[in-house]
Design an enzyme around this catalytic site. Structure first.
Site, mmCIF file in Angstrom:
data_model
loop_
_atom_site.group_PDB
_atom_site.id
_atom_site.type_symbol
_atom_site.label_atom_id
_atom_site.label_comp_id
_atom_site.label_asym_id
_atom_site.label_seq_id
_atom_site.Cartn_x
_atom_site.Cartn_y
_atom_site.Cartn_z
ATOM 1 N N HIS A 15 47.204 76.878 41.204
ATOM 2 C CA HIS A 15 48.169 76.451 40.184
ATOM 3 C C HIS A 15 49.486 76.101 40.863
ATOM 4 O O HIS A 15 49.861 76.727 41.858
ATOM 5 C CB HIS A 15 48.434 77.585 39.183
ATOM 6 C CG HIS A 15 49.683 77.354 38.372
ATOM 7 N ND1 HIS A 15 49.687 76.572 37.265
ATOM 8 C CD2 HIS A 15 50.960 77.762 38.565
ATOM 9 C CE1 HIS A 15 50.929 76.504 36.790
ATOM 10 N NE2 HIS A 15 51.715 77.229 37.563
ATOM 11 N N ASN A 71 39.745 75.166 39.522
ATOM 12 C CA ASN A 71 40.355 74.239 40.472
ATOM 13 C C ASN A 71 41.257 74.924 41.504
ATOM 14 O O ASN A 71 42.166 74.317 42.048
ATOM 15 C CB ASN A 71 41.084 73.127 39.719
ATOM 16 C CG ASN A 71 42.143 73.663 38.774
ATOM 17 O OD1 ASN A 71 42.419 74.864 38.771
ATOM 18 N ND2 ASN A 71 42.752 72.793 38.001
ATOM 19 N N THR A 126 44.473 67.781 38.766
ATOM 20 C CA THR A 126 43.776 68.857 38.056
ATOM 21 C C THR A 126 42.263 68.832 38.301
ATOM 22 O O THR A 126 41.649 69.880 38.507
ATOM 23 C CB THR A 126 44.040 68.727 36.536
ATOM 24 O OG1 THR A 126 45.445 68.528 36.341
ATOM 25 C CG2 THR A 126 43.601 69.980 35.800
ATOM 26 N N GLU A 129 58.142 80.221 35.065
ATOM 27 C CA GLU A 129 56.968 80.844 35.703
ATOM 28 C C GLU A 129 57.365 81.843 36.784
ATOM 29 O O GLU A 129 56.730 82.893 36.926
ATOM 30 C CB GLU A 129 56.058 79.753 36.276
ATOM 31 C CG GLU A 129 55.417 78.928 35.159
ATOM 32 C CD GLU A 129 54.482 77.838 35.664
ATOM 33 O OE1 GLU A 129 53.807 77.220 34.826
ATOM 34 O OE2 GLU A 129 54.421 77.603 36.893
ATOM 35 N N TYR A 177 50.019 80.575 30.022
ATOM 36 C CA TYR A 177 49.520 79.256 29.625
ATOM 37 C C TYR A 177 49.812 78.955 28.148
ATOM 38 O O TYR A 177 49.075 78.181 27.529
ATOM 39 C CB TYR A 177 48.017 79.158 29.903
ATOM 40 C CG TYR A 177 47.690 78.863 31.356
ATOM 41 C CD1 TYR A 177 48.162 77.706 31.982
ATOM 42 C CD2 TYR A 177 46.880 79.718 32.113
ATOM 43 C CE1 TYR A 177 47.850 77.419 33.309
ATOM 44 C CE2 TYR A 177 46.556 79.438 33.442
ATOM 45 C CZ TYR A 177 47.049 78.276 34.019
ATOM 46 O OH TYR A 177 46.737 77.981 35.336
ATOM 47 N N ARG A 213 52.532 70.270 44.361
ATOM 48 C CA ARG A 213 51.581 69.562 43.488
ATOM 49 C C ARG A 213 50.792 68.522 44.288
ATOM 50 O O ARG A 213 49.609 68.329 44.066
ATOM 51 C CB ARG A 213 52.300 68.906 42.310
ATOM 52 C CG ARG A 213 53.002 69.945 41.461
ATOM 53 C CD ARG A 213 52.805 70.007 40.010
ATOM 54 N NE ARG A 213 51.934 69.219 39.265
ATOM 55 C CZ ARG A 213 51.154 69.715 38.294
ATOM 56 N NH1 ARG A 213 51.119 71.031 38.081
ATOM 57 N NH2 ARG A 213 50.423 68.938 37.570
ATOM 58 N N PHE A 234 40.316 73.986 25.641
ATOM 59 C CA PHE A 234 39.895 74.780 26.804
ATOM 60 C C PHE A 234 40.689 76.071 26.967
ATOM 61 O O PHE A 234 40.489 76.805 27.938
ATOM 62 C CB PHE A 234 39.970 73.939 28.087
ATOM 63 C CG PHE A 234 41.338 73.362 28.395
ATOM 64 C CD1 PHE A 234 42.331 74.125 28.992
ATOM 65 C CD2 PHE A 234 41.624 72.032 28.085
ATOM 66 C CE1 PHE A 234 43.588 73.589 29.282
ATOM 67 C CE2 PHE A 234 42.880 71.487 28.385
ATOM 68 C CZ PHE A 234 43.862 72.270 28.983
ATOM 69 N N ARG A 249 42.591 71.203 46.161
ATOM 70 C CA ARG A 249 41.570 71.127 45.108
ATOM 71 C C ARG A 249 40.343 70.345 45.565
ATOM 72 O O ARG A 249 39.223 70.652 45.159
ATOM 73 C CB ARG A 249 42.188 70.545 43.837
ATOM 74 C CG ARG A 249 43.026 71.608 43.114
ATOM 75 C CD ARG A 249 43.864 71.046 42.017
ATOM 76 N NE ARG A 249 44.384 72.091 41.139
ATOM 77 C CZ ARG A 249 45.344 71.887 40.240
ATOM 78 N NH1 ARG A 249 45.885 70.688 40.105
ATOM 79 N NH2 ARG A 249 45.755 72.875 39.479
ATOM 80 N N LYS A 276 43.850 80.982 42.389
ATOM 81 C CA LYS A 276 43.105 81.386 41.191
ATOM 82 C C LYS A 276 41.852 82.196 41.548
ATOM 83 O O LYS A 276 41.419 82.207 42.706
ATOM 84 C CB LYS A 276 42.750 80.128 40.387
ATOM 85 C CG LYS A 276 43.970 79.405 39.815
ATOM 86 C CD LYS A 276 43.554 78.193 38.962
ATOM 87 C CE LYS A 276 44.777 77.514 38.348
ATOM 88 N NZ LYS A 276 44.382 76.375 37.471
#
Ligand code: ATP
Ligand code: MG
Length: 139
Positions: A116, A113, A92, A127, A50, A86, A58, A103, A10
């Site tokens: 993704h 964070n 998150t 995705e 998203y 993950r 948010f 993270r 990100k």
């Protein structure tokens, strides 16, 4: 099961020059990188990506964050890649992330964070094709 998942580095992690460190973690964990793009998301691309979060409070802030600078979008492959990526990312909220996760190391807060990852097989399929439509993944 050999699986594919979508990963994004990100804008916060890109601006902090952590892309190399994160790519090293990905390689050391044994994922194969099957596709990769450096891109700056448009507002429309972020909103589409998203879309499941459209009604969340948010959402606007998240889309602003995801378009504030370049990102690296990747397809990762390996046994159980969706779950394993993950786990390597951590939860998150970086404050709740275990030691050694991406993270924990590079996230700032629940929004900023660092990375993704797809959260299941259907999401991963959507995705991957969202960013790599019709692309032959490198074998
Ligand atoms: P991602 O989908 O980016 O891999 P995730 O699956 O851990 O993250 P989601 O619940 O899908 O988390 O949320 C998507 C993204 O929205 C988060 O990664 C984070 O950037 C942002 N986000 C999630 N919850 C919040 C929140 N409560 N406040 C601000 N931003 C949030
Ligand atoms: Mg998610």
């Amino acid at each position: 099961m050999n699986e594919r998942t979508l990963a994004i580095i990100k804008p916060d992690a890109m601006a902090a020059r952590r892309a190399g460190a994160i790519l090293s973690m990905i390689e050391e964990a044994g994922f194969r990188i099957r596709a990769m793009r450096l891109m700056r998301l448009t507002r429309a691309q972020a909103e589409g990506f998203y879309a499941v979060h459209r009604e969340k409070p948010f959402f606007d802030s998240l889309c602003r964050f995801m378009t504030e600078g370049p990102v690296i979008v990747m397809v990762l492959e390996g046994e159980g890649a969706i779950q394993r990526w993950r786990e390597l990312m951590g939860p998150t909220d970086p404050a709740k992330a275990p030691e050694g996760t991406v993270r924990k190391l590079y996230g700032t807060n629940i929004e900023r964070n660092a990375v993704h990852g797809s959260d299941g097989p259907d999401t991963a399929r959507f995705e991957v094709s969202y960013f790599f439509p019709g692309v032959e993944l490198v074998e």
